[in-house]
Enzyme design. Structure first.
Site, PDB file in Angstrom:
ATOM      1  N   ARG A 111      -2.904 -13.257   6.066  1.00 39.10           N
ATOM      2  CA  ARG A 111      -1.523 -13.609   5.755  1.00 39.10           C
ATOM      3  C   ARG A 111      -0.728 -13.942   7.011  1.00 39.10           C
ATOM      4  NH1 ARG A 111       0.716 -16.795   3.412  1.00 39.10           N
ATOM      5  NH2 ARG A 111      -0.591 -16.212   1.652  1.00 39.10           N
ATOM      6  N   LYS A 146      18.591 -24.309  16.903  1.00 39.51           N
ATOM      7  CA  LYS A 146      18.650 -23.706  15.567  1.00 39.51           C
ATOM      8  C   LYS A 146      17.228 -23.373  15.124  1.00 39.51           C
ATOM      9  CE  LYS A 146      22.913 -26.116  14.369  1.00 39.51           C
ATOM     10  NZ  LYS A 146      23.559 -27.141  13.520  1.00 39.51           N
ATOM     11  N   LYS A 178      30.472 -27.587  25.442  1.00 40.00           N
ATOM     12  CA  LYS A 178      30.950 -27.789  24.077  1.00 40.00           C
ATOM     13  C   LYS A 178      32.455 -27.558  24.036  1.00 40.00           C
ATOM     14  CE  LYS A 178      27.862 -26.504  20.881  1.00 40.00           C
ATOM     15  NZ  LYS A 178      27.127 -27.736  20.603  1.00 40.00           N
ATOM     16  N   ASP A 229      29.438 -36.015  18.722  1.00 43.87           N
ATOM     17  CA  ASP A 229      29.345 -34.944  17.738  1.00 43.87           C
ATOM     18  C   ASP A 229      30.079 -35.300  16.451  1.00 43.87           C
ATOM     19  OD1 ASP A 229      28.667 -32.276  16.869  1.00 43.87           O
ATOM     20  OD2 ASP A 229      30.772 -31.759  17.175  1.00 43.87           O
TER      21      ASP A 229
END
Length: 298
Positions: A111, A146, A178, A229
């Protein structure tokens, strides 16, 4: 899709082996806990098995060697044969890996290995779809920060396997000014000047802009890269004309498969897409007993 097609990015960097092993040990420990109770109770220690990892839908592969390392790290006696490579686009039914060895070990790791390759191949597959949409435009698809905590390096490798390019690997990979950074400094010009006076000599400075007057200010201030942006496509086109190739332009914000071609045709150099790592669905890959193809992990 042809099983012989390889992404141009399929030979790029992969995670350092020491760092990878440390991460895989964490993943295995999380899943196993103190003991794999089912495998220990149901499978004799001396019992061996043969399994094949198979693609159950068309996909672009990423993380195959990572999945293989999960098996060999847990039990070095497992014999592993890789049938394809990261970056390869394969059709449904393709055998990706053949494994032979202690059945208990194979079932214990199953798994963890599948979770990794299903997730990473999902990212590579979605990335390849975005890359295909902008083919021939000159724009390049790039990822973002992200990413899933603990999986950034692997997810960015998966982006490269899908034909995308990597943006910053972390906050120490470059300066991105930013809106909040600019607000603290008072203006784009002041922010760029402050960063330029202190930044490591080979590190680039990127400035986020959402208006054309900000693009002009960033250009005059000496930004190395300008991010457009959440700009409308027509405004992006005007920004491209304004900058006229003097610095690279990155388009960002809400980019989707349905919109990326129009954005690319504005003439921007890069298009960053968070959803290729943040929202990519896992692909369907199974580990099947060679003698009982219906056996699956739950």
């Amino acid at each position: 899709m042809s099983a012989t097609h390889l992404s141009p990015a399929s030979t790029v960097w992969s995670m350092d082996p020491m760092a990878l092993d440390a991460r895989l040990r964490e993943f295995l420990t999380e899943d196993i806990g103190h003991v794999d109770l089912t495998a220990t109770l149901m499978v004799d220690a001396a019992q061996t098995g043969q399994f094949e990892m198979r693609a159950r839908e068309p996909m672009t592969i990423a993380g195959l060697s990572v999945a293989a390392r999960a098996f060999s790290l847990y039990d070095s006696s497992i014999d592993i044969e890789l049938r394809v490579a990261d970056g390869q686009a394969v059709p449904e039914g393709t055998t990706l890996m053949h494994l032979q060895g202690p059945a208990r070990s194979l079932l214990t790791v199953e798994r963890t290995a599948l979770n990794l390759i299903q997730h990473l191949s999902g990212i590579a597959t979605l990335t390849a779809q975005y890359v295909e949409r902008i083919a021939g435009t000159g724009a390049q698809l790039v990822d973002t920060r992200k990413t899933t905590l603990g999986l950034r390096a692997l997810e960015k490798h998966a982006v490269a396997c899908g034909g995308g390019r990597n943006h910053r690997l972390g906050l120490d990979s470059g300066v991105m000014l930013k809106d909040n950074h600019i607000a603290v400094c008072g203006s784009i010009s002041a922010a760029v000047a402050r960063a330029r006076s202190r930044v490591p000599v080979l590190t680039r400075i990127e400035v986020e802009c959402d208006r054309l007057d900000q693009v002009e200010e960033a250009l005059a201030a000496g930004a190395d890269v300008i991010m457009l942006d959440n700009m409308p496509v027509e405004t992006m086109r005007r920004a491209v004309e304004l900058v006229d190739g003097r610095v690279p332009l990155e388009a960002s914000g809400g980019v989707r498969l349905e919109t990326i071609r129009d954005i690319a045709e504005t003439g921007v150099d890069f298009i960053s897409v968070g959803r290729i790592t943040q929202s990519a669905p896992a692909v369907d890959i199974g580990l099947d007993d060679v003698d009982a193809p219906s056996m699956q992990a739950s």
